[in-house]
Design a protein around this motif. Structure first.
Motif, PDB file in Angstrom:
ATOM      1  N   GLN A 212      40.539  -8.399  40.494  1.00 63.55           N
ATOM      2  CA  GLN A 212      40.304  -8.208  39.063  1.00 63.55           C
ATOM      3  C   GLN A 212      38.990  -8.817  38.705  1.00 63.55           C
ATOM      4  O   GLN A 212      38.294  -8.453  37.802  1.00 63.55           O
ATOM      5  CB  GLN A 212      41.428  -9.072  38.407  1.00 63.55           C
ATOM      6  N   GLN A 213      38.504  -9.970  39.467  1.00 53.39           N
ATOM      7  CA  GLN A 213      37.255 -10.695  39.275  1.00 53.39           C
ATOM      8  C   GLN A 213      36.092  -9.495  39.364  1.00 53.39           C
ATOM      9  O   GLN A 213      35.324  -9.556  38.749  1.00 53.39           O
ATOM     10  CB  GLN A 213      36.962 -11.936  39.851  1.00 53.39           C
TER      11      GLN A 213
ATOM     12  N   PHE B  85      43.580  -9.336  32.239  1.00 48.33           N
ATOM     13  CA  PHE B  85      41.935  -9.201  32.439  1.00 48.33           C
ATOM     14  C   PHE B  85      41.021 -10.229  31.582  1.00 48.33           C
ATOM     15  O   PHE B  85      40.183 -10.767  31.974  1.00 48.33           O
ATOM     16  CB  PHE B  85      41.455  -7.694  32.464  1.00 48.33           C
ATOM     17  N   LYS B  86      41.705 -10.470  30.354  1.00 46.86           N
ATOM     18  CA  LYS B  86      41.128 -11.453  29.491  1.00 46.86           C
ATOM     19  C   LYS B  86      40.880 -12.836  30.274  1.00 46.86           C
ATOM     20  O   LYS B  86      39.941 -13.567  29.997  1.00 46.86           O
ATOM     21  CB  LYS B  86      41.624 -11.457  28.180  1.00 46.86           C
TER      22      LYS B  86
ATOM     23  N   ALA C 179      38.705 -12.795  32.881  1.00 46.22           N
ATOM     24  CA  ALA C 179      37.249 -12.898  32.699  1.00 46.22           C
ATOM     25  C   ALA C 179      36.851 -14.393  31.850  1.00 46.22           C
ATOM     26  O   ALA C 179      35.735 -14.838  32.276  1.00 46.22           O
ATOM     27  CB  ALA C 179      37.018 -11.825  31.438  1.00 46.22           C
TER      28      ALA C 179
ATOM     29  N   VAL D  66      35.993  -6.984  36.734  1.00 49.82           N
ATOM     30  CA  VAL D  66      35.223  -7.673  35.758  1.00 49.82           C
ATOM     31  C   VAL D  66      33.640  -7.604  35.734  1.00 49.82           C
ATOM     32  O   VAL D  66      32.837  -7.185  34.873  1.00 49.82           O
ATOM     33  CB  VAL D  66      35.807  -8.943  35.218  1.00 49.82           C
TER      34      VAL D  66
ATOM     35  N   LEU E 285      35.946  -2.258  29.412  1.00 51.26           N
ATOM     36  CA  LEU E 285      37.250  -2.250  30.407  1.00 51.26           C
ATOM     37  C   LEU E 285      38.436  -1.890  29.776  1.00 51.26           C
ATOM     38  O   LEU E 285      38.785  -2.794  28.671  1.00 51.26           O
ATOM     39  CB  LEU E 285      37.356  -3.723  31.213  1.00 51.26           C
TER      40      LEU E 285
ATOM     41  N   LYS F  32      30.991  -5.589  33.739  1.00 48.67           N
ATOM     42  CA  LYS F  32      29.895  -6.376  32.938  1.00 48.67           C
ATOM     43  C   LYS F  32      28.653  -5.934  33.414  1.00 48.67           C
ATOM     44  O   LYS F  32      27.555  -5.464  32.714  1.00 48.67           O
ATOM     45  CB  LYS F  32      29.984  -7.810  33.378  1.00 48.67           C
TER      46      LYS F  32
ATOM     47  N   LEU G 191      36.101  -5.502  26.092  1.00 48.25           N
ATOM     48  CA  LEU G 191      37.593  -5.551  27.141  1.00 48.25           C
ATOM     49  C   LEU G 191      38.587  -5.220  26.071  1.00 48.25           C
ATOM     50  O   LEU G 191      38.718  -5.883  24.956  1.00 48.25           O
ATOM     51  CB  LEU G 191      37.699  -6.910  27.692  1.00 48.25           C
TER      52      LEU G 191
ATOM     53  N   ILE H 288      31.595  -9.380  27.682  1.00 47.69           N
ATOM     54  CA  ILE H 288      32.170  -8.388  28.031  1.00 47.69           C
ATOM     55  C   ILE H 288      33.072  -7.532  27.121  1.00 47.69           C
ATOM     56  O   ILE H 288      33.712  -8.212  26.267  1.00 47.69           O
ATOM     57  CB  ILE H 288      33.176  -8.589  29.462  1.00 47.69           C
TER      58      ILE H 288
END
Lengths: 547, 547
Positions: free
Chosen positions: B306-307, B340-341, B344, B310, B320, B314, B356, B354
C-alpha cells in the motif's frame, strides 16, 4: 407577453448556441468588492454577510493545493457547466446565516432561516402519514411483527400490510439487493395503482423503481443524449434538474416558453417553432419534457392541451418525458390531474404508437417523504432491445433502496375505505392538502398586493413564481455588484428576513423579466408573519430603489 | 504467470484502443443455433433452455416498434458499450429458470437457484444485525419512541441511539431532504468512527453520504473523465462497476494485471509499465483504482505494498480511488485491513500531499445491508474549488436516502462494551464473520480439489475466483456456439445445478486463462451440498470434454 416570449426565444435560438442567456447564472460575486459604491446604509446592512466560497468549511487557501493533481481546468467541463440553483449559492449563504444565528442569537434581524427554496415539506414541519411510517418501521424490523406489544403500537392494517409486503420479497430479505427494476410484488402493486388512477392497464414490467425521480430522469437523459447535437425540449421556466442533467450528459437544452400571461400556458405553436429552429441549426431533438403540475410555475395542464402535446410528440417522433411528481398536489376545483398515459390511451394510442415515460416520486404529494428517496418511472412504447439497455443501466447501480420502494408502493396503494387506518389516513391527507391550498391562496394574494409584483395562481405543485418589475435603480445596483437583478433581490430578502427563495434566473425566464420561486410549504400558522416580513422588506426595497 | 501477464498487457496496450479484448463480453448467443452440431446428449440437456432476450417480459416483437422514435442505433453509444456481468445474461437466465421451477417443480435437475453471482448476503439467508434494524425502525416511526410498549420491544440503547440521531436531524425530520453531503451529525459520527479506526483525524466535511458506494464511484468518474483520452488505471480482474462507469462516462480503462501466481499481488512495476504505455498512446491517466480487500479476487494488500501504491500515486499525480467496502471482511489471521488514508498519513503525507478518495458501503462487512443503499466516500486532498464542484454534482440529486445515512453512521459506530446491545451485537457479528471464514476455506479447498482448477485463498471480501484449465474440446464447443469458454462453463453449471456464478470474462482476466467468481455467501449448512453438486457437475463436464 406571449408575443414577446415567442419573439425573444426565436431571437435566442437564432443567436446563441448554448442558450446560456436564457439560463443566466443566478449569482456571481455579489459580496465581492464594489458594494461601497452603493451609498445606501440599508444595502450595506443587507450585504454585511458573505457566503462561504466552499460548502465544506475549509480554512485552507486553494493555492496550497498547487501540487494536487486535479485542477478546476482539468475536470470534466460538463460538470463545470452544470448549474443547480435550488441548492445554489443563496442556500449556501442561508446555511451560513443559520450557523451564525446558532452561535450568536440576535446577530441578524430574524430568529430563523425559512427555507422556501425547495419542495421539502417535512423540513418545515409537515408530519409524515402515520400509516406509511408504521409499515416502513415494521418492514425494517420484521422481528417484532409477531410480538404482543406490536399490536398496541401499530394499527392492524399496517401489520397486515407489512406481512403482505414481506411475502412479496424473496426470502423476506428487506436488506437484500432486489431485482434492478425493483421488487416484482411492489411493481405489481404500483401497476395496479396506476390502473386504478387511469382506467387503463399498466404493466409491472414497465416500472423502474428509483431513488427518487431524479435518477430516473438522469437515466433517460443518459440513454437519449449522444452529443451536443442532441436536443431536449424543456419548458422555460423549468425545474433545474433538467438543465443540470442535460448539461452533465453533454446535450443541448432546447427551450420552449410557457406563457405567463395565460397562466403559464403551453402553446403548441411555440413548441413547433422551437423544434424547427433547433432542427435548422443541426440539432436532433430527441424528447420533450413536460412538467405537470408545473414546477416552478404551478399550473395544471388542461386535458385538450395534453392531447395536443401527445399528438405533437407522436407526429415529430419525440419521446414524451412527463414529470408527474405533483400529481396529488392540485388546489383548485376547476383543474384535475390526468396522466399523459391516460390521455394518450384515451386518444386511442397504444403501446406501439408513442414513447412515453412518466416520473413519480414519494417526495411530493401529501406524503412529502423527500428523505426516503423513493420514486419510479413507467416506461412505455420502447422496443424490447431499448428496454434491455435501460435495464442494463439500472443494473449497474444494482437497485434502489428498499424502503423507498416500499413507500412508492404504499403511495400508489394507500389505505382503503374499511381499513382500520383509513379514517386517520384520510384525515391526515385532507388536512395537509387543504392547508396547502389555503397557504397557496394566501401567499398568491400577498404577492399580488406588492408594488410591481404579479403572481399567477398556484393551481398545483408546491410553488409560486411571482414576477417582479424591478426598478431601474435596483437593476443598476445589481449590475454594480455583478449579479442578476433577481438574485440581488433574493439575496437582500434573505439578509433582511431569513426567507430563502430561488431567483428566477435559476429556472430560466423571458430575458428582461425577473421572478423568484417561493414554496407554499411553511406551516400555516407562520404564513401571516412571513407575509408581513416579505411585505415590509419589499416596501423598504422599493422605497430604496424606486426611480 | 506474472511474466505472461505483463507480456500480454503490454501487447494489448500496444495493439488495442479500447481494451475490449481484455474485457471480453461474457456471453453472446450460446443458445442461438448451432447446438445440434454438438453431439453430446448431456450438452443438449444443458442447452435446452433459452434466456429471455429481454428482462422485462414482452410478447411483442421488436419489429412492431418500427415507428418508435428510439432505435438501438440512435441511443448513446456509451450506454451500448457498457457491460455489467454480475447482473448480466447468466442472471437473466437464472431468473427464467427460477420462474420455471415455480410453475413446474421438478422441471429441472435441481430444486432452487443458488445466486452465487453477487455479494448479496441477506438474499441467501444472512440475518441483519438486530441493533441496526431496531434503530432504523425507531427512526422511521419516532412516534412510538415514548410509548411504554416500545421498552418491551426494543433494547434500551437502540431507543437512546434513535433519540440521539433524531436530535442530529434538523426538526427531527427523517422525511426531509438533508444537506447534500448527508446529515451533519451523522457525518460527525462517521468521521469519529474513521478516526477511531485509523488513529488519524477525519473531517466530517470530507464525507459525502451516498446511496451505496456505486453512486460515489460514478461521481468521481464524472468529475475526472473528459473524453476517451482520459484513462483510469483499474485492476484486472476488476469489479465491473468500474469498467461500466468508465464506459458510461466515455473514458478509457487502462488495465493493470493482478498476479494470480503470487495470490493476486499488485506489482508496482506493472503499474508503471501500463502508465507509461498509456501515456505514450496519448492517454492522460487521471486516477488509480485499488480494491482492497479485492473483488473478485479476495486478496488483502500488505501494508508495504500500500505504501508503494501511495508513493506511486503521489509521484505520478494520480488520484487514488480506494474501494474499501470489504474493510470488515478479513478471514485470515496474517492479514489486516489498513485504510489507504491511514497508510498515507502514517507515511507523513498530509491533506495537501495526495488526493485520495475512500469508498465505504453498508452493503458488505458483517452487516450486508445491500437493500438499504447506504454508503459514503471520504474525499481528501482536493482544493476547495474542486470540492465545491463535487458538492454541486451531489446537490443535483439532493441527498441520499436517510435510512441509508443512518445505517452508515451505525456501521461506523456500533454498540460499545457496556451498552445493553453489545453482547448480542457482538455475538451476531462474530457468528457471521467466523462462518464466512469457514465457508471461504471449505469452498477454496473444494475448488482446489477439482481437476484442472486452482484457487487462491480468500483472505477477504466475499468471493473466490478459481481458475479453470478448460479442455481443448470444451473451448471448441464454446466457440461453436459463439461464446466465451468460461461463460460456456458457467452456463452449463447453471443448467445442471442451479448454481449461478459469473464468468471471469465479466471481470477481465489474462487472455487465454479462464475463471469464474463464486461468492462464499450460501448459508453454511448448504455448503456441503453445493460442493457435491459442483464436484459432480465438474466431473461430468471434464469427462465430456477431456481430450
Amino acid at each position: 407577453m406571449r408575443k414577446f416570449a415567442a419573439e425573444r426565444s426565436r431571437y435566442l435560438l437564432a443567436h446563441t448556441n448554448d442558450f446560456s442567456s436564457v439560463l443566466q447564472h443566478p449569482t456571481a460575486s455579489l459580496y465581492s468588492s464594489s458594494s461601497r459604491s452603493l451609498k445606501s446604509q440599508l444595502l450595506l446592512r443587507f450585504l454585511n454577510t458573505t457566503a462561504a466560497p466552499n460548502p465544506s468549511s475549509s480554512d485552507s487557501m486553494a493555492s496550497d493545493y498547487s501540487s494536487a493533481p486535479v485542477k478546476l481546468d482539468s475536470i470534466n467541463p460538463k460538470v463545470l457547466e452544470c448549474e443547480y440553483a435550488v441548492r445554489g449559492e443563496i442556500v449556501t449563504l442561508a446555511q451560513k446565516l443559520q450557523e451564525e444565528l446558532k452561535k450568536n442569537p440576535g446577530s441578524h434581524p430574524f430568529d430563523e432561516i425559512l427555507y422556501c427554496n425547495i419542495g421539502n415539506p417535512q423540513s418545515l414541519g409537515q408530519q409524515p402519514i402515520t400509516f406509511f411510517r408504521e409499515v416502513l418501521a415494521l418492514c425494517d424490523h420484521p422481528a417484532i411483527l409477531d410480538k404482543a406489544e406490536t399490536q398496541g403500537l401499530f394499527s392492524a392494517d399496517s401489520i397486515e400490510r407489512a406481512f403482505q409486503i414481506l411475502d412479496q420479497i424473496p426470502g423476506r430479505a428487506t436488506g437484500a439487493y432486489s431485482h434492478s427494476q425493483g421488487i416484482k410484488g411492489l411493481r405489481d402493486t404500483i401497476a395496479a395503482g396506476i390502473e386504478a388512477r387511469d382506467g387503463f392497464p399498466a404493466d409491472p414490467n414497465d416500472i423502474f423503481l428509483t431513488d427518487g425521480a431524479s435518477p430516473a430522469v438522469h437515466m433517460m437523459m443518459q440513454l437519449l443524449i449522444r452529443s451536443k447535437n442532441d436536443g431536449i425540449l424543456c419548458p422555460i421556466p423549468q425545474y433545474p434538474l433538467y438543465s443540470a442533467s442535460i448539461a452533465l450528459h453533454g446535450g443541448t437544452l432546447v427551450p420552449y416558453y410557457l406563457d405567463e400571461a395565460t397562466g403559464w400556458g403551453l402553446e403548441i405553436s411555440d413548441l413547433k417553432n422551437q423544434l424547427e429552429t433547433a432542427k435548422s441549426r443541426g440539432i436532433s431533438v430527441r424528447a420533450l419534457v413536460v412538467i405537470n403540475p408545473g414546477n416552478p410555475t404551478g399550473q395544471v395542464l388542461a386535458e385538450n392541451n395534453q392531447q395536443q402535446i401527445v399528438d405533437f410528440c407522436k407526429k415529430e417522433g419525440l419521446v414524451l418525458l412527463a414529470d408527474e411528481v405533483y400529481q396529488e398536489n392540485i388546489y383548485v376545483p376547476d383543474k384535475q390531474f390526468h396522466s399523459f398515459k391516460k390521455v394518450a390511451r384515451s386518444m386511442g394510442y397504444g403501446e406501439k404508437d408513442i414513447s412515453l415515460v412518466s416520473f413519480q416520486s414519494v417526495s411530493k404529494g401529501y406524503y412529502g417523504e423527500c428523505g426516503k428517496r423513493g420514486g419510479y418511472m413507467e416506461v412505455t412504447g420502447f422496443s424490447p432491445e431499448i428496454r434491455e439497455q435501460i435495464y442494463k443501466v439500472a443494473s449497474v447501480n444494482l437497485c434502489s433502496n428498499i424502503s423507498g420502494q416500499i413507500l412508492a408502493s404504499l403511495v400508489m396503494n394507500p389505505p382503503k375505505v374499511g381499513d382500520e387506518s383509513y379514517e386517520s389516513y384520510s384525515a391526515e391527507k385532507d388536512a395537509i392538502l387543504s392547508s396547502l391550498a389555503r397557504r397557496a391562496k394566501k401567499l398568491e394574494e400577498a404577492f399580488n398586493g406588492l408594488e410591481g409584483v404579479t403572481c399567477n395562481r398556484a393551481e398545483g405543485a408546491m410553488y409560486l413564481f411571482p414576477r417582479i418589475e424591478l426598478p431601474k435603480k435596483a437593476i443598476e445596483a445589481a449590475k454594480a455588484v455583478n449579479t442578476a437583478p433577481d438574485a440581488f433581490y433574493a439575496r437582500l430578502l434573505l439578509n433582511a428576513t431569513g426567507i430563502v427563495v430561488v431567483p428566477g434566473s435559476g429556472f430560466g425566464q423571458v430575458p428582461g423579466t425577473w421572478h423568484f420561486r417561493c414554496t407554499i410549504l411553511p406551516q400555516e400558522d407562520r404564513i401571516p408573519a412571513i407575509i408581513s416580513r416579505l411585505t415590509e422588506f419589499h416596501k423598504g426595497f422599493m422605497d430604496e430603489f424606486r426611480g
